[in-house]
Design a protein around this motif. Structure first.
Motif, PDB file in Angstrom:
ATOM      1  N   MET A   1       0.842  -1.149   0.000  1.00  0.00           N
ATOM      2  CA  MET A   1       0.000   0.000   0.000  1.00  0.00           C
ATOM      3  C   MET A   1       0.895   1.221   0.000  1.00  0.00           C
ATOM      4  SD  MET A   1      -3.042   1.131   2.491  1.00  0.00           S
ATOM      5  CE  MET A   1      -3.977  -0.142   1.732  1.00  0.00           C
ATOM      6  N   ILE A   2       0.574   2.166  -0.803  1.00  0.00           N
ATOM      7  CA  ILE A   2       1.312   3.426  -0.866  1.00  0.00           C
ATOM      8  C   ILE A   2       0.317   4.552  -0.628  1.00  0.00           C
ATOM      9  CG2 ILE A   2       2.608   4.992  -2.343  1.00  0.00           C
ATOM     10  CD1 ILE A   2       3.632   2.530  -3.837  1.00  0.00           C
ATOM     11  N   ALA A   3       0.701   5.500   0.192  1.00  0.00           N
ATOM     12  CA  ALA A   3      -0.128   6.679   0.424  1.00  0.00           C
ATOM     13  C   ALA A   3       0.655   7.891  -0.042  1.00  0.00           C
ATOM     14  CB  ALA A   3      -0.475   6.816   1.900  1.00  0.00           C
ATOM     15  N   SER A   4      -0.010   8.793  -0.720  1.00  0.00           N
ATOM     16  CA  SER A   4       0.649  10.032  -1.131  1.00  0.00           C
ATOM     17  C   SER A   4      -0.375  11.138  -1.216  1.00  0.00           C
ATOM     18  CB  SER A   4       1.391   9.857  -2.459  1.00  0.00           C
ATOM     19  OG  SER A   4       0.485   9.782  -3.511  1.00  0.00           O
ATOM     20  N   THR A   5       0.130  12.341  -1.233  1.00  0.00           N
ATOM     21  CA  THR A   5      -0.724  13.502  -1.434  1.00  0.00           C
ATOM     22  C   THR A   5      -0.108  14.355  -2.529  1.00  0.00           C
ATOM     23  OG1 THR A   5       0.431  14.772   0.269  1.00  0.00           O
ATOM     24  CG2 THR A   5      -1.522  13.567   0.960  1.00  0.00           C
ATOM     25  N   PHE A   6      -0.934  15.121  -3.165  1.00  0.00           N
ATOM     26  CA  PHE A   6      -0.493  16.026  -4.218  1.00  0.00           C
ATOM     27  C   PHE A   6      -1.062  17.401  -3.929  1.00  0.00           C
ATOM     28  CE2 PHE A   6      -0.614  11.764  -5.904  1.00  0.00           C
ATOM     29  CZ  PHE A   6       0.625  11.654  -6.506  1.00  0.00           C
ATOM     30  N   PRO A   7      -0.428  18.441  -4.433  1.00  0.00           N
ATOM     31  CA  PRO A   7      -0.936  19.781  -4.167  1.00  0.00           C
ATOM     32  C   PRO A   7      -2.419  19.865  -4.505  1.00  0.00           C
ATOM     33  CG  PRO A   7       1.151  19.894  -5.321  1.00  0.00           C
ATOM     34  CD  PRO A   7       0.747  18.448  -5.279  1.00  0.00           C
ATOM     35  N   PRO A   8      -3.175  20.484  -3.645  1.00  0.00           N
ATOM     36  CA  PRO A   8      -2.771  21.322  -2.516  1.00  0.00           C
ATOM     37  C   PRO A   8      -2.551  20.548  -1.211  1.00  0.00           C
ATOM     38  CG  PRO A   8      -5.124  21.473  -2.752  1.00  0.00           C
ATOM     39  CD  PRO A   8      -4.632  20.550  -3.849  1.00  0.00           C
ATOM     40  N   GLY A   9      -2.512  19.217  -1.229  1.00  0.00           N
ATOM     41  CA  GLY A   9      -2.247  18.442  -0.018  1.00  0.00           C
ATOM     42  C   GLY A   9      -0.857  18.714   0.521  1.00  0.00           C
ATOM     43  N   ASP A  10      -0.647  18.314   1.767  1.00  0.00           N
ATOM     44  CA  ASP A  10       0.651  18.554   2.396  1.00  0.00           C
ATOM     45  C   ASP A  10       0.967  17.411   3.357  1.00  0.00           C
ATOM     46  OD1 ASP A  10      -1.079  18.973   4.517  1.00  0.00           O
ATOM     47  OD2 ASP A  10      -0.621  21.102   4.708  1.00  0.00           O
ATOM     48  N   GLY A  11       2.016  17.572   4.138  1.00  0.00           N
ATOM     49  CA  GLY A  11       2.420  16.540   5.082  1.00  0.00           C
ATOM     50  C   GLY A  11       1.333  16.194   6.077  1.00  0.00           C
ATOM     51  N   ALA A  12       0.588  17.175   6.521  1.00  0.00           N
ATOM     52  CA  ALA A  12      -0.493  16.918   7.470  1.00  0.00           C
ATOM     53  C   ALA A  12      -1.574  16.048   6.829  1.00  0.00           C
ATOM     54  CB  ALA A  12      -1.075  18.234   7.977  1.00  0.00           C
ATOM     55  N   SER A  13      -1.868  16.283   5.559  1.00  0.00           N
ATOM     56  CA  SER A  13      -2.853  15.461   4.844  1.00  0.00           C
ATOM     57  C   SER A  13      -2.368  14.032   4.714  1.00  0.00           C
ATOM     58  CB  SER A  13      -3.111  16.029   3.450  1.00  0.00           C
ATOM     59  OG  SER A  13      -3.601  17.331   3.514  1.00  0.00           O
ATOM     60  N   LEU A  14      -1.083  13.872   4.410  1.00  0.00           N
ATOM     61  CA  LEU A  14      -0.512  12.537   4.297  1.00  0.00           C
ATOM     62  C   LEU A  14      -0.561  11.820   5.638  1.00  0.00           C
ATOM     63  CD1 LEU A  14       0.966  10.354   2.699  1.00  0.00           C
ATOM     64  CD2 LEU A  14       3.106  11.551   3.215  1.00  0.00           C
ATOM     65  N   ASP A  15      -0.202  12.501   6.704  1.00  0.00           N
ATOM     66  CA  ASP A  15      -0.247  11.894   8.032  1.00  0.00           C
ATOM     67  C   ASP A  15      -1.663  11.460   8.387  1.00  0.00           C
ATOM     68  OD1 ASP A  15       2.469  12.340   8.314  1.00  0.00           O
ATOM     69  OD2 ASP A  15       2.204  14.172   9.511  1.00  0.00           O
ATOM     70  N   ALA A  16      -2.643  12.293   8.079  1.00  0.00           N
ATOM     71  CA  ALA A  16      -4.037  11.965   8.376  1.00  0.00           C
ATOM     72  C   ALA A  16      -4.503  10.750   7.586  1.00  0.00           C
ATOM     73  CB  ALA A  16      -4.937  13.167   8.080  1.00  0.00           C
ATOM     74  N   ALA A  17      -4.084  10.638   6.336  1.00  0.00           N
ATOM     75  CA  ALA A  17      -4.469   9.484   5.509  1.00  0.00           C
ATOM     76  C   ALA A  17      -3.789   8.205   5.991  1.00  0.00           C
ATOM     77  CB  ALA A  17      -4.116   9.752   4.048  1.00  0.00           C
ATOM     78  N   TRP A  18      -2.570   8.316   6.461  1.00  0.00           N
ATOM     79  CA  TRP A  18      -1.787   7.144   6.852  1.00  0.00           C
ATOM     80  C   TRP A  18      -2.099   6.651   8.265  1.00  0.00           C
ATOM     81  CZ3 TRP A  18       0.442   3.744   4.011  1.00  0.00           C
ATOM     82  CH2 TRP A  18       1.315   2.833   4.581  1.00  0.00           C
ATOM     83  N   ARG A  19      -2.488   7.546   9.150  1.00  0.00           N
ATOM     84  CA  ARG A  19      -2.688   7.221  10.563  1.00  0.00           C
ATOM     85  C   ARG A  19      -3.543   5.974  10.790  1.00  0.00           C
ATOM     86  NH1 ARG A  19      -3.965  12.054  11.992  1.00  0.00           N
ATOM     87  NH2 ARG A  19      -1.812  12.678  12.185  1.00  0.00           N
TER      88      ARG A  19
END
Length: 79
Positions: A1-19
């Protein structure tokens, strides 16, 4: 499984998706490491494996020609 975000997402968005997944998965795909550094290096190459990787990098690629980002992670892990 890979999680990523793209603009306008950021590190906080990635952390929230991965948590919600973090406790159920193990491992890392280093080419997609979004936060390279000591913690990432230690997670990808734990314990004696990390020490061996650092030794190999120092021996065969001391200038980080082939894997500059990974080499920097290894150097950061020795600091």
């Amino acid at each position: 499984m890979i999680a990523s975000t793209f603009p306008p997402g950021d590190g906080a968005s990635l952390d929230a998706a991965w948590r919600p997944l973090a406790g159920r998965v193990d491992g890392a795909y280093l080419n997609f490491e979004s936060r390279p550094g000591r913690r990432a290096f230690d997670r990808v190459y734990p314990g004696a494996t990390g020490e061996r990787v650092r030794q190999l990098w120092q021996r065969y690629d001391p200038d980080g020609v082939f894997q500059p980002q990974l080499n920097e992670m290894g150097r950061a892990a020795t600091s």
